[in-house]
Design an enzyme around this catalytic site. Structure first.
Site, PDB file in Angstrom:
ATOM      1  N   TRP A 196       0.873  -1.187   0.000  1.00  0.00           N
ATOM      2  CA  TRP A 196       0.000   0.000   0.000  1.00  0.00           C
ATOM      3  C   TRP A 196       0.907   1.233   0.000  1.00  0.00           C
ATOM      4  CZ3 TRP A 196      -1.734   2.789   4.873  1.00  0.00           C
ATOM      5  CH2 TRP A 196      -2.699   3.758   4.581  1.00  0.00           C
TER       6      TRP A 196
ATOM      7  N   ASP B  62      -0.409  -4.994   9.786  1.00  0.00           N
ATOM      8  CA  ASP B  62      -1.408  -4.016   9.345  1.00  0.00           C
ATOM      9  C   ASP B  62      -2.670  -4.813   8.996  1.00  0.00           C
ATOM     10  OD1 ASP B  62      -2.987  -2.106   8.198  1.00  0.00           O
ATOM     11  OD2 ASP B  62      -1.582  -1.560   6.599  1.00  0.00           O
TER      12      ASP B  62
ATOM     13  N   LYS C 270     -13.027  -0.509   6.123  1.00  0.00           N
ATOM     14  CA  LYS C 270     -13.581  -1.404   5.104  1.00  0.00           C
ATOM     15  C   LYS C 270     -14.632  -2.338   5.686  1.00  0.00           C
ATOM     16  CE  LYS C 270      -9.766   0.140   3.201  1.00  0.00           C
ATOM     17  NZ  LYS C 270      -9.375   0.701   1.955  1.00  0.00           N
TER      18      LYS C 270
HETATM   19  N1  KET Z   1      -3.572  -0.407   5.442  1.00  0.00           N
HETATM   20  C1  KET Z   1      -3.806  -0.831   4.195  1.00  0.00           C
HETATM   21  C2  KET Z   1      -3.079  -2.027   3.705  1.00  0.00           C
HETATM   22  C3  KET Z   1      -4.719  -0.147   3.396  1.00  0.00           C
HETATM   23  O1  KET Z   1      -4.943  -0.608   2.174  1.00  0.00           O
HETATM   24  C4  KET Z   1      -5.374   1.004   3.887  1.00  0.00           C
HETATM   25  C5  KET Z   1      -6.296   1.749   3.036  1.00  0.00           C
HETATM   26  C6  KET Z   1      -5.113   1.382   5.202  1.00  0.00           C
HETATM   27  C7  KET Z   1      -4.192   0.663   5.945  1.00  0.00           C
HETATM   28  C8  KET Z   1      -5.715   2.566   5.868  1.00  0.00           C
HETATM   29  O2  KET Z   1      -7.035   2.774   5.783  1.00  0.00           O
HETATM   30  P1  KET Z   1      -7.762   3.705   6.869  1.00  0.00           P
HETATM   31  O3  KET Z   1      -8.934   4.247   6.164  1.00  0.00           O
HETATM   32  O4  KET Z   1      -6.791   4.749   7.306  1.00  0.00           O
HETATM   33  O5  KET Z   1      -8.110   2.796   7.984  1.00  0.00           O
HETATM   34  N2  KET Z   1      -6.339   1.626   1.778  1.00  0.00           N
HETATM   35  C9  KET Z   1      -7.245   2.227   0.807  1.00  0.00           C
HETATM   36  C10 KET Z   1      -7.549   3.668   1.008  1.00  0.00           C
HETATM   37  C11 KET Z   1      -6.361   4.568   1.122  1.00  0.00           C
HETATM   38  O6  KET Z   1      -5.446   4.498   0.307  1.00  0.00           O
HETATM   39  O7  KET Z   1      -6.365   5.380   2.056  1.00  0.00           O
HETATM   40  C12 KET Z   1      -6.725   1.906  -0.583  1.00  0.00           C
HETATM   41  O8  KET Z   1      -5.659   1.295  -0.727  1.00  0.00           O
HETATM   42  O9  KET Z   1      -7.404   2.243  -1.559  1.00  0.00           O
END
Ligand code: KET
Length: 442
Positions: free
Chosen positions: A170, A251, A287
């Site tokens: 990511w 993570d 998610k």
């Molecule tokens: N870890 C991973 C692996 C991840 O894909 C995301 C979010 C997050 C943490 C953090 O998400 P949060 O909303 O802060 O709990 N991924 C999606 C959104 C982004 O990039 O912020 C994505 O990859 O599309």
């Protein structure tokens, strides 16, 4: 004693001197202004590039084509391609409204009921580490904020220690550790030839990292590849991390989205904890509960003693306080309500399975369309093997650009598409676009 006339004289002189000084100051200010007119002190600030993921959503909004499709950000959409609020979340919110909860500050570490629920969801309610008070849990600003707290903790308490991050990963992982001043390197993860896990490469890189390094691992549903280690491979990874005295930093952003089962998707973390290994774990409810904008998650440190847990918790609070003081309460209350209530928890599980199921359905349809349209005999079965929200298509940057510029399909430039933003009706169109980009663009 001075005469009244002399006094008046002194006052007048004083007044004149004061006014004179004021005028001089005003004059200087005016002079400074005239020489700096239209020149901002922010002149040296350069334009930042658009974010590789969230910038895609911005570009999507600007596109006026009817054909447009946003497969950039990993955010769940319904079959009508609309954002979705889970029924169980609406139910929890109604309950919260009725009980008239106040808006007082939460403690620095967040809502106690949330912290309890989130650690139990991660490790299992009867986990020994929880019973022995060996888990320090701090509510964080979703996955990102929780990772950032963990990174700041590493910077402070493991200075100079390198964090190893999968290649690819990511995109924000690198930003998080860079901004926290933590050195990082990649370990091998993905083999484009097999479109699968480069297990040998990964193991070699973990072996060759200096003892006591930190390994950032995706708990499940690896982003962007959708490729996870098997249970046997996880066991070997745990063996090696233990042998090398490394520490795992998990993570967990997709618990429930890999298999549809919340328990099964936490098995990687639980395996390490059951072996008595100390771990850091960042969690997100963006998610799996669809709470993207509520910014709700947690950082957990599972450590060897209750005493160490108390000290780690105190220091995590110390890091959080000057950053944002204390976390927001709305999302925390939703999670605490849903996870803490057996009936609502079951409802959540059912909705979670429905979301994971819808993604599996479009994954299958996309594979069927690609296989039937592509007469070259190319094996597209990797689409079916990948798990979670995404498919890692193997399209390069130029091909991804073609997807967007010609077909109005928005995706990240690493070739990742979010199947959570796809519906059955668009699978054929997407397959046409992928085949065109794959064969007609170098
Ligand atoms: N870890 C991973 C692996 C991840 O894909 C995301 C979010 C997050 C943490 C953090 O998400 P949060 O909303 O802060 O709990 N991924 C999606 C959104 C982004 O990039 O912020 C994505 O990859 O599309």
């Amino acid at each position: 004693m001075a005469s009244p006339a002399a006094c008046r004289n002194v006052s007048a002189r004083l007044l004149k001197a004061l006014v004179g000084r004021q005028e001089a100051r005003l004059g200087n200010a005016l002079k400074a202004m005239s020489t700096t007119t239209n020149v901002s002190r922010f002149e040296q600030v350069t334009m930042a590039p658009a974010d590789p993921i969230l910038g895609v959503s911005e570009a999507f909004k600007r596109d006026e084509s009817e054909k447009k499709l946003n497969l950039g950000v990993g955010a769940y959409r319904t079959e009508d391609l609309q954002p979705m609020v889970l029924e169980v979340v609406k139910k929890a919110e109604r309950k919260m409204l009725e009980s008239g909860e106040n808006k007082e500050y939460l403690p620095i570490e967040g809502l106690a009921a949330f912290n309890k629920a989130t650690a139990e969801l991660l490790l299992g309610a009867d986990n020994a580490a929880i019973k022995e008070n060996r888990v320090a849990t701090i509510q964080g600003l979703s996955g990102t904020g929780s990772l950032r707290l963990g990174a700041a903790f590493i910077q402070r308490y493991f200075p100079g220690t390198t964090v190893y991050i999968s290649n690819p990963t990511w995109g924000n992982h690198m930003n998080i550790f860079n901004d926290a001043g933590v050195p990082w390197k990649h370990y091998r993860y993905f083999d484009p030839k097999t479109v699968g896990l480069d297990f040998e490469g990964m193991m070699a890189d973990i072996e060759n990292a200096p003892d006591g390094s930190i390994m950032l691992l995706h708990g499940c549903a690896h982003n962007p590849t959708g490729v996870d280690p098997t249970p046997e491979q996880w066991e070997k990874i745990a063996d090696l991390i233990e042998k090398k005295n490394h520490m795992a930093f998990f993570d967990v952003a997709y618990q429930g989205f890999a298999s549809g089962s919340l328990d099964q998707d936490a098995s990687s973390v639980r395996r390490f904890v059951e072996r008595g290994m100390e771990v850091l774990v960042a969690q997100s409810y963006s998610k799996n509960l669809g709470l993207y904008a509520e910014r709700i998650g947690a950082i957990n440190a599972v450590v060897s003693s209750a005493d160490a847990a108390a000290r780690v918790r105190s220091q995590l609070k110390r890091i959080a306080r000057p950053m944002y003081s204390n976390p927001p309460c709305h999302g925390a209350r939703i999670v605490a309500n849903v996870v803490g209530d057996a009936k609502m928890f079951d409802e959540w599980r059912a909705e979670m399975q429905e979301m994971a199921g819808r993604i599996k359905t479009v994954r299958q349809r996309l594979f069927d369309e690609l296989s039937s349209k592509d007469k070259s005999g190319k094996d597209w079965s990797f689409v079916l093997k990948q798990i979670g929200m995404f498919s890692f298509t193997g399209l390069n940057k130029a091909q991804s650009d073609n997807m967007t510029n010609k077909w109005h399909i928005y995706m990240t430039k690493d070739g990742r598409i979010s199947l959570a933003g796809l519906n059955l009706a668009k699978c054929e169109y997407l397959a046409d676009a992928i085949i065109d980009s794959y064969y007609n663009v170098q």
